[in-house]
Design a protein around this motif. Structure first.
Motif, PDB file in Angstrom:
ATOM      1  N   UNK B 125       0.827  -1.204   0.000  1.00  0.00           N
ATOM      2  CA  UNK B 125       0.000   0.000   0.000  1.00  0.00           C
ATOM      3  C   UNK B 125       0.861   1.253   0.000  1.00  0.00           C
ATOM      4  N   UNK B 126       1.936   1.257   0.781  1.00  0.00           N
ATOM      5  CA  UNK B 126       2.629   2.516   1.036  1.00  0.00           C
ATOM      6  C   UNK B 126       4.001   2.624   0.407  1.00  0.00           C
ATOM      7  N   UNK B 127       4.596   1.546  -0.071  1.00  0.00           N
ATOM      8  CA  UNK B 127       6.006   1.609  -0.469  1.00  0.00           C
ATOM      9  C   UNK B 127       6.182   1.349  -1.956  1.00  0.00           C
ATOM     10  N   UNK B 128       5.465   0.343  -2.492  1.00  0.00           N
ATOM     11  CA  UNK B 128       5.787  -0.107  -3.851  1.00  0.00           C
ATOM     12  C   UNK B 128       5.399   0.946  -4.871  1.00  0.00           C
ATOM     13  N   UNK B 129       6.210   1.112  -5.939  1.00  0.00           N
ATOM     14  CA  UNK B 129       5.835   2.045  -7.004  1.00  0.00           C
ATOM     15  C   UNK B 129       4.717   1.452  -7.857  1.00  0.00           C
ATOM     16  N   UNK B 130       4.090   2.251  -8.710  1.00  0.00           N
ATOM     17  CA  UNK B 130       3.012   1.694  -9.547  1.00  0.00           C
ATOM     18  C   UNK B 130       3.546   0.646 -10.511  1.00  0.00           C
ATOM     19  N   UNK B 131       2.626  -0.253 -10.933  1.00  0.00           N
ATOM     20  CA  UNK B 131       3.039  -1.357 -11.798  1.00  0.00           C
ATOM     21  C   UNK B 131       3.415  -0.820 -13.174  1.00  0.00           C
ATOM     22  N   UNK B 132       4.359  -1.481 -13.864  1.00  0.00           N
ATOM     23  CA  UNK B 132       4.717  -0.993 -15.206  1.00  0.00           C
ATOM     24  C   UNK B 132       3.568  -1.170 -16.179  1.00  0.00           C
ATOM     25  N   UNK B 133       3.603  -0.364 -17.280  1.00  0.00           N
ATOM     26  CA  UNK B 133       2.463  -0.320 -18.203  1.00  0.00           C
ATOM     27  C   UNK B 133       2.319  -1.643 -18.937  1.00  0.00           C
ATOM     28  N   UNK B 134       3.432  -2.398 -19.043  1.00  0.00           N
ATOM     29  CA  UNK B 134       3.374  -3.652 -19.800  1.00  0.00           C
ATOM     30  C   UNK B 134       2.577  -4.724 -19.089  1.00  0.00           C
ATOM     31  N   UNK B 135       2.194  -4.481 -17.819  1.00  0.00           N
ATOM     32  CA  UNK B 135       1.438  -5.512 -17.105  1.00  0.00           C
ATOM     33  C   UNK B 135      -0.058  -5.271 -17.141  1.00  0.00           C
ATOM     34  N   UNK B 136      -0.529  -4.239 -17.830  1.00  0.00           N
ATOM     35  CA  UNK B 136      -1.980  -4.067 -17.944  1.00  0.00           C
ATOM     36  C   UNK B 136      -2.546  -5.161 -18.844  1.00  0.00           C
ATOM     37  N   UNK B 137      -3.840  -5.396 -18.723  1.00  0.00           N
ATOM     38  CA  UNK B 137      -4.453  -6.505 -19.459  1.00  0.00           C
ATOM     39  C   UNK B 137      -4.343  -6.308 -20.959  1.00  0.00           C
ATOM     40  N   UNK B 138      -4.492  -5.039 -21.398  1.00  0.00           N
ATOM     41  CA  UNK B 138      -4.463  -4.801 -22.840  1.00  0.00           C
ATOM     42  C   UNK B 138      -3.087  -5.143 -23.398  1.00  0.00           C
ATOM     43  N   UNK B 139      -2.046  -4.680 -22.664  1.00  0.00           N
ATOM     44  CA  UNK B 139      -0.692  -4.954 -23.138  1.00  0.00           C
ATOM     45  C   UNK B 139      -0.393  -6.438 -23.116  1.00  0.00           C
ATOM     46  N   UNK B 140      -0.900  -7.153 -22.079  1.00  0.00           N
ATOM     47  CA  UNK B 140      -0.631  -8.596 -21.997  1.00  0.00           C
ATOM     48  C   UNK B 140      -1.311  -9.327 -23.149  1.00  0.00           C
ATOM     49  N   UNK B 141      -2.503  -8.884 -23.508  1.00  0.00           N
ATOM     50  CA  UNK B 141      -3.182  -9.509 -24.648  1.00  0.00           C
ATOM     51  C   UNK B 141      -2.395  -9.274 -25.930  1.00  0.00           C
TER      52      UNK B 141
END
Lengths: 67, 171
Positions: B125-141
């Motif tokens: 919740x408090x430490x990790x940076x946001x996930x990279x864009x390549x892990x969104x569902x659209x990019x994975x598809x």
């Protein structure tokens, strides 16, 4: 003392015997697995047309050298 | 006094002597006293200690030890038991008794795993940076579509499971 004397069990060479038996079984099983593997590849390549495959990939647009 | 190998074994096992100390305080001894400075009793991994369990013997125990020097068939059953108790602090049955220690161990293990899970949740919740864009569902598809176009592992792997005519996974 027991009235009847049991035969003396095997005292030596136990690991060697175990390894020998397991090697034999593993060898036979590996032959079976290899046969299955080779069959999968043979079935794939029996009716494989490489040019058709290449055309499909080219149309999908993954190459940089040919479009 | 004790052999170095035995000491290192005791220290590594972490308290064969200490556990033996607890049991000896609980049970009553025949009358002999333990030798001082020795907290290393016989264990399964240290079966024949140099010192007997009781070294200070009263008169009747010393008489028993003298009798032990003769023929052992003269000893009664009670005397044999008394001699064993002088030499060792526990019988095999007592030494091999079960304990409930595993419950404590498992409880502590689960407790600390849970604590670590809470810490990691807070970090999410408090430490990790946001996930990279390549892990969104659209990019994975899009990545999966590219892998199917390239026909990765066409013999037994990913592309072999895809039906290229019907554009769906093979049943």
């Amino acid at each position: 003392m027991a009235p009847e004397v049991l035969p003396k069990p095997r005292m030596r060479g136990l690991l060697a015997r175990r390894l020998r038996n397991h090697m034999a079984v593993a060898f036979v099983l590996s032959l079976g697995v290899a046969a299955l593997y080779k069959k999968a590849y043979a079935d794939f390549y029996r009716n494989y047309d490489v040019m058709k495959d290449f055309e499909e990939m080219r149309k999908a647009g993954i190459f940089q050298s040919v479009k | 006094m004790l052999p170095r190998a035995a000491w290192s074994l005791v220290l590594r096992k972490g308290g064969g002597g200490r556990r033996g100390m607890h049991s000896s305080e609980g049970t009553t001894r025949g009358g002999g006293k333990m030798s001082p400075y020795t907290n290393c009793y016989a264990q399964r991994y240290y079966p024949m200690p140099e010192e007997p369990f009781c070294t200070e013997l009263n008169a009747e125990e010393q008489a028993l030890k003298e009798k032990e020097k003769g023929s052992w068939t003269q000893l009664t059953h009670a005397e044999k038991v008394a001699l064993y108790r002088l030499q060792f602090n526990e019988t095999f049955a007592e030494m091999n008794r079960r304990s409930n220690e595993w419950k404590t161990v498992m409880g502590c293990v689960f407790f600390f795993i849970g604590f670590a899970a809470l810490v990691i949740w807070w970090q999410r919740v408090y430490v990790f940076p946001p996930k990279p864009i390549t892990l969104t569902d659209e990019r994975k598809a899009q990545q999966l579509q590219r892998m199917l176009d390239m026909k990765v592992n066409p013999v037994q792997g990913l592309a072999s499971r895809w039906d290229y005519e019907k554009k769906q996974w093979k049943k």
